[in-house]
Scaffold this motif. Structure first.
Motif, PDB file in Angstrom:
ATOM      1  N   ARG A 107       0.839  -1.198   0.000  1.00 14.64           N
ATOM      2  CA  ARG A 107       0.000   0.000   0.000  1.00 14.64           C
ATOM      3  C   ARG A 107       0.869   1.240   0.000  1.00 14.64           C
ATOM      4  O   ARG A 107       1.881   1.313   0.692  1.00 14.64           O
ATOM      5  CB  ARG A 107      -0.898  -0.005   1.237  1.00 14.64           C
ATOM      6  CG  ARG A 107      -1.795   1.206   1.377  1.00 14.64           C
ATOM      7  CD  ARG A 107      -2.541   1.166   2.695  1.00 14.64           C
ATOM      8  NE  ARG A 107      -1.637   1.178   3.828  1.00 14.64           N
ATOM      9  CZ  ARG A 107      -1.110   2.291   4.354  1.00 14.64           C
ATOM     10  NH1 ARG A 107      -1.403   3.474   3.837  1.00 14.64           N
ATOM     11  NH2 ARG A 107      -0.303   2.212   5.399  1.00 14.64           N
ATOM     12  N   PHE A 167      -2.579   4.686  -3.252  1.00 16.59           N
ATOM     13  CA  PHE A 167      -2.618   3.639  -4.266  1.00 16.59           C
ATOM     14  C   PHE A 167      -2.219   2.305  -3.647  1.00 16.59           C
ATOM     15  O   PHE A 167      -1.685   2.244  -2.530  1.00 16.59           O
ATOM     16  CB  PHE A 167      -1.669   3.972  -5.425  1.00 16.59           C
ATOM     17  CG  PHE A 167      -0.217   3.976  -5.026  1.00 16.59           C
ATOM     18  CD1 PHE A 167       0.562   2.825  -5.138  1.00 16.59           C
ATOM     19  CD2 PHE A 167       0.367   5.127  -4.510  1.00 16.59           C
ATOM     20  CE1 PHE A 167       1.884   2.830  -4.757  1.00 16.59           C
ATOM     21  CE2 PHE A 167       1.689   5.143  -4.131  1.00 16.59           C
ATOM     22  CZ  PHE A 167       2.459   3.988  -4.249  1.00 16.59           C
ATOM     23  N   ILE A 220      -0.287  -1.339  -5.134  1.00 14.39           N
ATOM     24  CA  ILE A 220       0.368  -2.041  -6.238  1.00 14.39           C
ATOM     25  C   ILE A 220       0.307  -3.537  -5.974  1.00 14.39           C
ATOM     26  O   ILE A 220       0.697  -4.007  -4.901  1.00 14.39           O
ATOM     27  CB  ILE A 220       1.826  -1.573  -6.413  1.00 14.39           C
ATOM     28  CG1 ILE A 220       1.855  -0.167  -7.007  1.00 14.39           C
ATOM     29  CG2 ILE A 220       2.604  -2.531  -7.307  1.00 14.39           C
ATOM     30  CD1 ILE A 220       3.240   0.377  -7.265  1.00 14.39           C
ATOM     31  N   LEU A 251       3.973   7.247  -5.721  1.00 17.77           N
ATOM     32  CA  LEU A 251       3.837   6.318  -6.828  1.00 17.77           C
ATOM     33  C   LEU A 251       5.185   6.010  -7.466  1.00 17.77           C
ATOM     34  O   LEU A 251       5.457   4.854  -7.831  1.00 17.77           O
ATOM     35  CB  LEU A 251       2.874   6.888  -7.868  1.00 17.77           C
ATOM     36  CG  LEU A 251       2.594   5.995  -9.084  1.00 17.77           C
ATOM     37  CD1 LEU A 251       2.022   4.656  -8.651  1.00 17.77           C
ATOM     38  CD2 LEU A 251       1.647   6.691 -10.055  1.00 17.77           C
ATOM     39  N   GLY A 258       6.905   3.675  -5.275  1.00 14.37           N
ATOM     40  CA  GLY A 258       6.263   2.364  -5.335  1.00 14.37           C
ATOM     41  C   GLY A 258       6.663   1.587  -6.568  1.00 14.37           C
ATOM     42  O   GLY A 258       6.858   0.357  -6.507  1.00 14.37           O
ATOM     43  N   ILE A 259       6.808   2.265  -7.704  1.00 14.75           N
ATOM     44  CA  ILE A 259       7.248   1.593  -8.926  1.00 14.75           C
ATOM     45  C   ILE A 259       8.673   1.070  -8.773  1.00 14.75           C
ATOM     46  O   ILE A 259       8.995  -0.052  -9.183  1.00 14.75           O
ATOM     47  CB  ILE A 259       7.129   2.559 -10.122  1.00 14.75           C
ATOM     48  CG1 ILE A 259       5.656   2.867 -10.399  1.00 14.75           C
ATOM     49  CG2 ILE A 259       7.787   1.961 -11.363  1.00 14.75           C
ATOM     50  CD1 ILE A 259       5.443   3.890 -11.491  1.00 14.75           C
ATOM     51  N   ALA A 279       8.557  -2.025  -6.641  1.00 22.53           N
ATOM     52  CA  ALA A 279       8.095  -3.179  -7.406  1.00 22.53           C
ATOM     53  C   ALA A 279       9.217  -3.729  -8.287  1.00 22.53           C
ATOM     54  O   ALA A 279       9.375  -4.954  -8.419  1.00 22.53           O
ATOM     55  CB  ALA A 279       6.892  -2.789  -8.260  1.00 22.53           C
ATOM     56  N   LYS A 310       0.091  -4.302 -11.432  1.00 23.83           N
ATOM     57  CA  LYS A 310      -1.010  -3.372 -11.628  1.00 23.83           C
ATOM     58  C   LYS A 310      -1.088  -2.408 -10.461  1.00 23.83           C
ATOM     59  O   LYS A 310      -0.782  -2.770  -9.318  1.00 23.83           O
ATOM     60  CB  LYS A 310      -2.343  -4.121 -11.781  1.00 23.83           C
ATOM     61  CG  LYS A 310      -2.415  -5.004 -13.023  1.00 23.83           C
ATOM     62  CD  LYS A 310      -3.778  -5.656 -13.167  1.00 23.83           C
ATOM     63  CE  LYS A 310      -3.840  -6.531 -14.414  1.00 23.83           C
ATOM     64  NZ  LYS A 310      -5.166  -7.157 -14.590  1.00 23.83           N
ATOM     65  N   CYS A 311      -1.521  -1.194 -10.764  1.00 28.62           N
ATOM     66  CA  CYS A 311      -1.680  -0.140  -9.761  1.00 28.62           C
ATOM     67  C   CYS A 311      -3.161   0.204  -9.636  1.00 28.62           C
ATOM     68  O   CYS A 311      -3.834   0.441 -10.646  1.00 28.62           O
ATOM     69  CB  CYS A 311      -0.866   1.091 -10.152  1.00 28.62           C
ATOM     70  SG  CYS A 311      -1.049   2.497  -9.030  1.00 28.62           S
ATOM     71  N   ASP A 326      -5.726   2.896  -7.954  1.00 33.57           N
ATOM     72  CA  ASP A 326      -5.860   4.189  -7.303  1.00 33.57           C
ATOM     73  C   ASP A 326      -7.233   4.770  -7.604  1.00 33.57           C
ATOM     74  O   ASP A 326      -8.140   4.038  -8.049  1.00 33.57           O
ATOM     75  CB  ASP A 326      -4.744   5.142  -7.749  1.00 33.57           C
ATOM     76  CG  ASP A 326      -4.671   5.274  -9.270  1.00 33.57           C
ATOM     77  OD1 ASP A 326      -5.614   4.834  -9.957  1.00 33.57           O
ATOM     78  OD2 ASP A 326      -3.672   5.828  -9.770  1.00 33.57           O
ATOM     79  N   LEU A 375       1.122  -1.562 -15.064  1.00 39.99           N
ATOM     80  CA  LEU A 375       2.430  -0.919 -15.099  1.00 39.99           C
ATOM     81  C   LEU A 375       3.354  -1.746 -15.982  1.00 39.99           C
ATOM     82  O   LEU A 375       3.595  -2.918 -15.719  1.00 39.99           O
ATOM     83  CB  LEU A 375       3.009  -0.804 -13.688  1.00 39.99           C
ATOM     84  CG  LEU A 375       2.183   0.003 -12.687  1.00 39.99           C
ATOM     85  CD1 LEU A 375       2.853   0.002 -11.324  1.00 39.99           C
ATOM     86  CD2 LEU A 375       1.983   1.423 -13.170  1.00 39.99           C
TER      87      LEU A 375
END
Length: 254
Positions: free
Chosen positions: A50, A54, A56, A194, A197-198, A201, A222-223, A225, A232
Motif C-alpha cells: 500500500r 494507491f 500495487i 507512486l 512504489g514503482i 516493485a 497493476k496499480c 488508485d 504498469l
C-alpha cells in the motif's frame, strides 16, 4: 476407509495388507498424493503493498505442471470493481474458478443493490465465502485484495486458503514471498509515492529473478488508485545472468 456424506460414496484405497492412502477424494475432483510424501507447493509469487493513495499488486504469469512450463502470459490479477482487484496464487484450476466466481458475485451485488462495495466489504465477503467452503469444496487459492475507496484511501488485505483475513501494509504469497518480503520490509515506508512504489516493485521483481530457483520470465504488475486499475509496464529483464563459456581451441593437426 473414507466416508463422504456430500457425494454419498465410500472409497477404500489400500496398498498391500498395511497399505497407504494413494488418493484423497474431494467434492468434484481427485487430488493425488504420490507415495507418503507431502504435495509439492507451487513455486510462484504474488505480492502487494500500500502507498499513499494507491495499491500495487504483482503476480507472476506462469503456469507450470511438475517440470513443464505450460504458459507465461496468464493474468492472475482479476479486477473485481473499478478500483478493487484480486491477485490469486495457488492451484491453477482452483485459482481460476475461485477468482472468476468472486468476480461474478461482486458484479452481481453491484447491479442488484445499485452501489459499489467497499474494499473492506469485498474482503470480508470473500473471506466468508472461503470459510463456508472449507468443508464443502476447499479452494486451494491464496489471495491479495487491494483497493481504493473515497474517504478511506488505499487498503490491502491478506487472505490465505484457510480463510485467514488480515489488513496489512505489505504482503506476499508463494515461494517468492521469502525474498519479496525482505525487500519490502527494508524499503517500504509510510506515505509511499507512486514513483517510489514503482521502484520498489522493480526491486521485488529483480530479487525474485536473482534468488528464486524457478524462472519467472513474466510478472504482471497493476496499480489501483482513484483513477482505476492500471497495468504498469515494467522491464522484465531486471536481472541478467550471463554464462560465459570458454571455447576450446582446436589443435591443428600436423
Amino acid at each position: 476407509v473414507f466416508f463422504f456424506n456430500d457425494t454419498a460414496t465410500t472409497e477404500i484405497y489400500t496398498r498391500g495388507i498395511v497399505g497407504s492412502v494413494r488418493c484423497v477424494q474431494e467434492t468434484g475432483y481427485q487430488r493425488r498424493v504420490h507415495g507418503d510424501s507431502q504435495p509439492q507447493k507451487d513455486m510462484e509469487c504474488s505480492f502487494g503493498f500500500r502507498g499513499k493513495d494507491f495499491v500495487i499488486l504483482g503476480a507472476d504469469a506462469s503456469i507450470s505442471f511438475r517440470v513443464f512450463n505450460l504458459k507465461t502470459t496468464e493474468d492472475k490479477i482479476y479486477p473485481l470493481d473499478n478500483t478493487i482487484a484480486l491477485a490469486g496464487a495457488g492451484d491453477p484450476a482452483d485459482r481460476a474458478v475461485f477468482c472468476e466466481l468472486m468476480q461474478r458475485n461482486i458484479q452481481f451485488f453491484k447491479y442488484r443493490d445499485g452501489k459499489n462495495l467497499s474494499t473492506h466489504a469485498v474482503a470480508n465477503f470473500i473471506r466468508t465465502f472461503l470459510a463456508d467452503s472449507l468443508r464443502e469444496r476447499m479452494y486451494q487459492c491464496d489471495s491479495l485484495i487491494g483497493g481504493f475507496d473515497q474517504g478511506e484511501g488505499a487498503s490491502l488485505y491478506y487472505l490465505d486458503y484457510l480463510a485467514t483475513l488480515q489488513k496489512l501494509d505489505k504482503a506476499a504469497h508463494g515461494y517468492g514471498a521469502y525474498f519479496v518480503l525482505t525487500v519490502m520490509d527494508t524499503h517500504w515506508k509510510e506515505n509511499l509515492t507512486l514513483e517510489e512504489g514503482i521502484e520498489l516493485a522493480k526491486m521485488c521483481i529483480a530479487e525474485m529473478q536473482k534468488r528464486l530457483v524457478v524462472n519467472l520470465p513474466n510478472i504482471i504488475v497493476k496499480c489501483i488508485d482513484a483513477k482505476g486499475i492500471t497495468i504498469l509496464k515494467l522491464s522484465q529483464n531486471l536481472f541478467h545472468i550471463r554464462f560465459l563459456y570458454k571455447k576450446k581451441k582446436k589443435k591443428k593437426k600436423k
